[in-house]
Design a protein around this motif. Sequence first.
Motif, PDB file in Angstrom:
ATOM      1  N   MET A   1       9.186 -53.982 -65.001  1.00 26.63           N
ATOM      2  CA  MET A   1      10.422 -53.042 -65.572  1.00 26.63           C
ATOM      3  C   MET A   1      11.513 -54.136 -65.690  1.00 26.63           C
ATOM      4  SD  MET A   1      11.591 -49.490 -64.045  1.00 26.63           S
ATOM      5  CE  MET A   1      10.226 -48.744 -63.577  1.00 26.63           C
ATOM      6  N   SER A   2      12.101 -53.454 -66.883  1.00 23.35           N
ATOM      7  CA  SER A   2      13.864 -53.861 -66.918  1.00 23.35           C
ATOM      8  C   SER A   2      13.817 -53.107 -67.965  1.00 23.35           C
ATOM      9  CB  SER A   2      13.405 -55.475 -67.799  1.00 23.35           C
ATOM     10  OG  SER A   2      12.485 -54.632 -69.124  1.00 23.35           O
ATOM     11  N   ALA A   3      15.408 -53.251 -67.761  1.00 25.29           N
ATOM     12  CA  ALA A   3      16.040 -52.369 -68.450  1.00 25.29           C
ATOM     13  C   ALA A   3      15.888 -51.867 -69.557  1.00 25.29           C
ATOM     14  CB  ALA A   3      17.725 -52.820 -68.185  1.00 25.29           C
ATOM     15  N   ASP A   4      15.347 -52.480 -70.492  1.00 25.09           N
ATOM     16  CA  ASP A   4      15.306 -52.195 -71.877  1.00 25.09           C
ATOM     17  C   ASP A   4      13.556 -52.024 -72.385  1.00 25.09           C
ATOM     18  OD1 ASP A   4      14.586 -56.033 -72.929  1.00 25.09           O
ATOM     19  OD2 ASP A   4      13.227 -54.651 -71.576  1.00 25.09           O
ATOM     20  N   THR A   5      13.163 -51.075 -70.953  1.00 22.43           N
ATOM     21  CA  THR A   5      11.939 -50.421 -70.904  1.00 22.43           C
ATOM     22  C   THR A   5      11.622 -49.088 -72.227  1.00 22.43           C
ATOM     23  OG1 THR A   5      12.686 -49.041 -69.567  1.00 22.43           O
ATOM     24  CG2 THR A   5      11.419 -50.869 -68.741  1.00 22.43           C
ATOM     25  N   GLY A   6      13.448 -48.633 -72.610  1.00 28.35           N
ATOM     26  CA  GLY A   6      12.672 -47.636 -73.620  1.00 28.35           C
ATOM     27  C   GLY A   6      13.202 -46.176 -72.851  1.00 28.35           C
ATOM     28  N   ARG A   7      13.158 -45.933 -71.503  1.00 28.66           N
ATOM     29  CA  ARG A   7      12.930 -44.944 -70.972  1.00 28.66           C
ATOM     30  C   ARG A   7      14.608 -44.731 -71.057  1.00 28.66           C
ATOM     31  NH1 ARG A   7       9.732 -47.789 -67.069  1.00 28.66           N
ATOM     32  NH2 ARG A   7       7.303 -47.310 -67.470  1.00 28.66           N
ATOM     33  N   GLY A   9      18.218 -44.160 -69.624  1.00 33.20           N
ATOM     34  CA  GLY A   9      18.741 -44.596 -68.437  1.00 33.20           C
ATOM     35  C   GLY A   9      20.037 -44.262 -67.710  1.00 33.20           C
ATOM     36  N   ILE A  10      19.990 -43.668 -66.440  1.00 35.79           N
ATOM     37  CA  ILE A  10      21.320 -42.821 -66.256  1.00 35.79           C
ATOM     38  C   ILE A  10      21.890 -43.322 -64.358  1.00 35.79           C
ATOM     39  CG2 ILE A  10      20.387 -40.541 -66.605  1.00 35.79           C
ATOM     40  CD1 ILE A  10      19.893 -39.619 -64.399  1.00 35.79           C
ATOM     41  N   LEU A  11      23.330 -43.059 -64.798  1.00 31.49           N
ATOM     42  CA  LEU A  11      24.065 -43.720 -63.665  1.00 31.49           C
ATOM     43  C   LEU A  11      23.765 -42.760 -62.053  1.00 31.49           C
ATOM     44  CD1 LEU A  11      27.228 -44.125 -65.371  1.00 31.49           C
ATOM     45  CD2 LEU A  11      25.657 -45.464 -64.642  1.00 31.49           C
ATOM     46  N   THR A  12      23.147 -43.065 -61.246  1.00 28.24           N
ATOM     47  CA  THR A  12      23.241 -42.472 -60.171  1.00 28.24           C
ATOM     48  C   THR A  12      23.859 -43.135 -58.369  1.00 28.24           C
ATOM     49  OG1 THR A  12      20.735 -43.778 -60.413  1.00 28.24           O
ATOM     50  CG2 THR A  12      21.004 -42.130 -60.657  1.00 28.24           C
ATOM     51  N   ARG A  13      24.604 -42.286 -58.291  1.00 33.18           N
ATOM     52  CA  ARG A  13      25.176 -42.966 -56.727  1.00 33.18           C
ATOM     53  C   ARG A  13      24.431 -42.731 -55.932  1.00 33.18           C
ATOM     54  NH1 ARG A  13      27.141 -46.043 -59.604  1.00 33.18           N
ATOM     55  NH2 ARG A  13      28.593 -45.422 -61.764  1.00 33.18           N
ATOM     56  N   THR A  14      23.166 -41.545 -55.262  1.00 30.81           N
ATOM     57  CA  THR A  14      23.201 -40.978 -54.213  1.00 30.81           C
ATOM     58  C   THR A  14      21.786 -41.863 -53.988  1.00 30.81           C
ATOM     59  OG1 THR A  14      22.738 -39.169 -54.147  1.00 30.81           O
ATOM     60  CG2 THR A  14      25.319 -39.595 -53.708  1.00 30.81           C
ATOM     61  N   SER A  15      21.091 -42.389 -52.541  1.00 30.00           N
ATOM     62  CA  SER A  15      19.408 -42.620 -52.588  1.00 30.00           C
ATOM     63  C   SER A  15      18.694 -40.846 -53.147  1.00 30.00           C
ATOM     64  CB  SER A  15      19.201 -42.581 -50.309  1.00 30.00           C
ATOM     65  OG  SER A  15      19.236 -43.383 -50.408  1.00 30.00           O
ATOM     66  N   ASP A  16      19.716 -39.783 -52.786  1.00 27.38           N
ATOM     67  CA  ASP A  16      18.837 -38.616 -53.154  1.00 27.38           C
ATOM     68  C   ASP A  16      18.490 -38.499 -55.135  1.00 27.38           C
ATOM     69  OD1 ASP A  16      18.012 -37.757 -50.518  1.00 27.38           O
ATOM     70  OD2 ASP A  16      20.017 -36.546 -50.930  1.00 27.38           O
ATOM     71  N   GLU A  17      19.694 -39.038 -55.191  1.00 23.48           N
ATOM     72  CA  GLU A  17      19.825 -39.094 -56.873  1.00 23.48           C
ATOM     73  C   GLU A  17      18.574 -40.008 -57.023  1.00 23.48           C
ATOM     74  OE1 GLU A  17      23.505 -37.577 -58.190  1.00 23.48           O
ATOM     75  OE2 GLU A  17      23.637 -39.296 -57.360  1.00 23.48           O
ATOM     76  N   VAL A  18      18.180 -41.013 -56.743  1.00 29.34           N
ATOM     77  CA  VAL A  18      16.986 -42.311 -57.157  1.00 29.34           C
ATOM     78  C   VAL A  18      15.830 -41.131 -56.564  1.00 29.34           C
ATOM     79  CG1 VAL A  18      16.653 -44.724 -56.676  1.00 29.34           C
ATOM     80  CG2 VAL A  18      19.086 -43.913 -56.796  1.00 29.34           C
ATOM     81  N   TYR A  19      16.286 -41.164 -55.279  1.00 31.81           N
ATOM     82  CA  TYR A  19      14.593 -40.850 -55.348  1.00 31.81           C
ATOM     83  C   TYR A  19      14.463 -39.834 -55.907  1.00 31.81           C
ATOM     84  CZ  TYR A  19      11.022 -37.432 -52.842  1.00 31.81           C
ATOM     85  OH  TYR A  19      10.054 -36.851 -52.113  1.00 31.81           O
ATOM     86  N   THR A  20      14.869 -38.824 -55.986  1.00 32.72           N
ATOM     87  CA  THR A  20      14.126 -37.565 -57.283  1.00 32.72           C
ATOM     88  C   THR A  20      13.837 -37.964 -58.546  1.00 32.72           C
ATOM     89  OG1 THR A  20      16.347 -36.346 -56.119  1.00 32.72           O
ATOM     90  CG2 THR A  20      15.461 -35.482 -58.633  1.00 32.72           C
ATOM     91  N   ARG A  21      15.184 -38.771 -60.161  1.00 31.59           N
ATOM     92  CA  ARG A  21      15.235 -39.175 -60.738  1.00 31.59           C
ATOM     93  C   ARG A  21      13.882 -40.141 -60.598  1.00 31.59           C
ATOM     94  NH1 ARG A  21      17.552 -41.652 -65.225  1.00 31.59           N
ATOM     95  NH2 ARG A  21      15.421 -42.114 -66.383  1.00 31.59           N
ATOM     96  N   LEU A  22      12.931 -41.409 -59.510  1.00 35.07           N
ATOM     97  CA  LEU A  22      12.442 -42.062 -59.410  1.00 35.07           C
ATOM     98  C   LEU A  22      10.483 -41.172 -59.385  1.00 35.07           C
ATOM     99  CD1 LEU A  22      13.203 -45.024 -57.293  1.00 35.07           C
ATOM    100  CD2 LEU A  22      12.411 -44.720 -59.754  1.00 35.07           C
ATOM    101  N   LEU A  42      14.406 -52.234 -60.843  1.00 29.38           N
ATOM    102  CA  LEU A  42      14.921 -50.586 -60.630  1.00 29.38           C
ATOM    103  C   LEU A  42      16.256 -50.004 -60.248  1.00 29.38           C
ATOM    104  CD1 LEU A  42      12.493 -48.951 -58.624  1.00 29.38           C
ATOM    105  CD2 LEU A  42      12.532 -48.550 -60.971  1.00 29.38           C
ATOM    106  N   ALA A  43      17.039 -51.296 -60.000  1.00 25.20           N
ATOM    107  CA  ALA A  43      18.315 -50.891 -59.556  1.00 25.20           C
ATOM    108  C   ALA A  43      19.458 -51.091 -60.558  1.00 25.20           C
ATOM    109  CB  ALA A  43      19.207 -51.591 -58.139  1.00 25.20           C
ATOM    110  N   GLU A  44      18.657 -52.350 -61.267  1.00 24.61           N
ATOM    111  CA  GLU A  44      19.365 -52.536 -62.584  1.00 24.61           C
ATOM    112  C   GLU A  44      19.179 -51.499 -63.739  1.00 24.61           C
ATOM    113  OE1 GLU A  44      19.421 -55.623 -66.287  1.00 24.61           O
ATOM    114  OE2 GLU A  44      17.563 -56.185 -64.588  1.00 24.61           O
ATOM    115  N   TRP A  45      18.043 -51.047 -63.781  1.00 19.27           N
ATOM    116  CA  TRP A  45      17.336 -49.725 -64.946  1.00 19.27           C
ATOM    117  C   TRP A  45      19.115 -48.816 -64.371  1.00 19.27           C
ATOM    118  CZ3 TRP A  45      13.009 -46.371 -63.870  1.00 19.27           C
ATOM    119  CH2 TRP A  45      13.067 -45.657 -65.193  1.00 19.27           C
ATOM    120  N   LEU A  46      18.703 -48.414 -62.555  1.00 24.29           N
ATOM    121  CA  LEU A  46      19.338 -47.364 -62.674  1.00 24.29           C
ATOM    122  C   LEU A  46      20.540 -47.524 -62.142  1.00 24.29           C
ATOM    123  CD1 LEU A  46      17.106 -45.612 -60.431  1.00 24.29           C
ATOM    124  CD2 LEU A  46      17.191 -44.834 -62.373  1.00 24.29           C
TER     125      LEU A  46
END
Length: 218
Positions: A1-7, A9-22, A42-46
Amino acid sequence: MSADTGRPGILTRTSDEVYTRLREEILYGRLRPNESLVETELAEWLDVSRTPVRESLLRLAADGLIVSRRRRWVVYEHTVDEVREIYEVRAAQEGYAARLACQRATEAELTEIADIHRHAPLIATHSAEERVRYNSTFHGRIVEAAGNSRLTDLIERNRLFYFNNRVAALYDAADLATSDQQHEELVVALGERDELRAQEITITHVQHAFHMILSKLY
C-alpha cells in the motif's frame, strides 16, 4: 500500500482514530483479504507516526481481522466453516434482537426504521458501499431498539465480518430484490409487533445471505 492508492487520506492523531479508520477500511472491503499491511506505508498514508499504527494493528489482530504471516500483517480471509459459524451466530443474535425490538421499540424508533427502509439504496444502480452503509444502519437501528446493550455489543462484534463491499458486490438484481422484500416484511412485522414473525424473517434473511455468499465466493 502506498500514499497514492487512491483511497482518501485523513489526518489522525490517536491510536483510537487510526484503529477506527483501519477497521472501517477492512469492514467496507477497501482493504481486501490477504492484503499486506505495512506499518511504514500505513503511517505515511494516515500521516501519523508508526506507534499508533502498531498499536492499532495489535487491536485488529485481537479482533480477528488481521493475522501475522511471514513477519507481516495481512487482512484475514475466513474459511467456509468460519463464515458458516459467523452467520449461524448472526441469525441467532439478530433474530432474538428483532423479537425484543417488537416488545421494546418506541413508536418513534419503529417509524425511523421504516423510513430508513423506504430510502433504501438497494437497487443495482447504487454502489456497493452505499448498500453496505444502508444495511448497517437498517439492522443497527433494529438492534438498538431491542434495548439490550450486551446483545448490541455481541452483534456489533460479529457484524465486523459479514457484510462489506466485497459481499455487497456479489448481489445481483434478483438478490437485491429478495433482500429488499425481506426488509419490507421485517418492517411490517415490527410495526405489528409480531415477535415470532420478526424473528423468523430475520433468520431467513441471514440464511439467504449466507447461501448467496457460499455459492458465489466459495
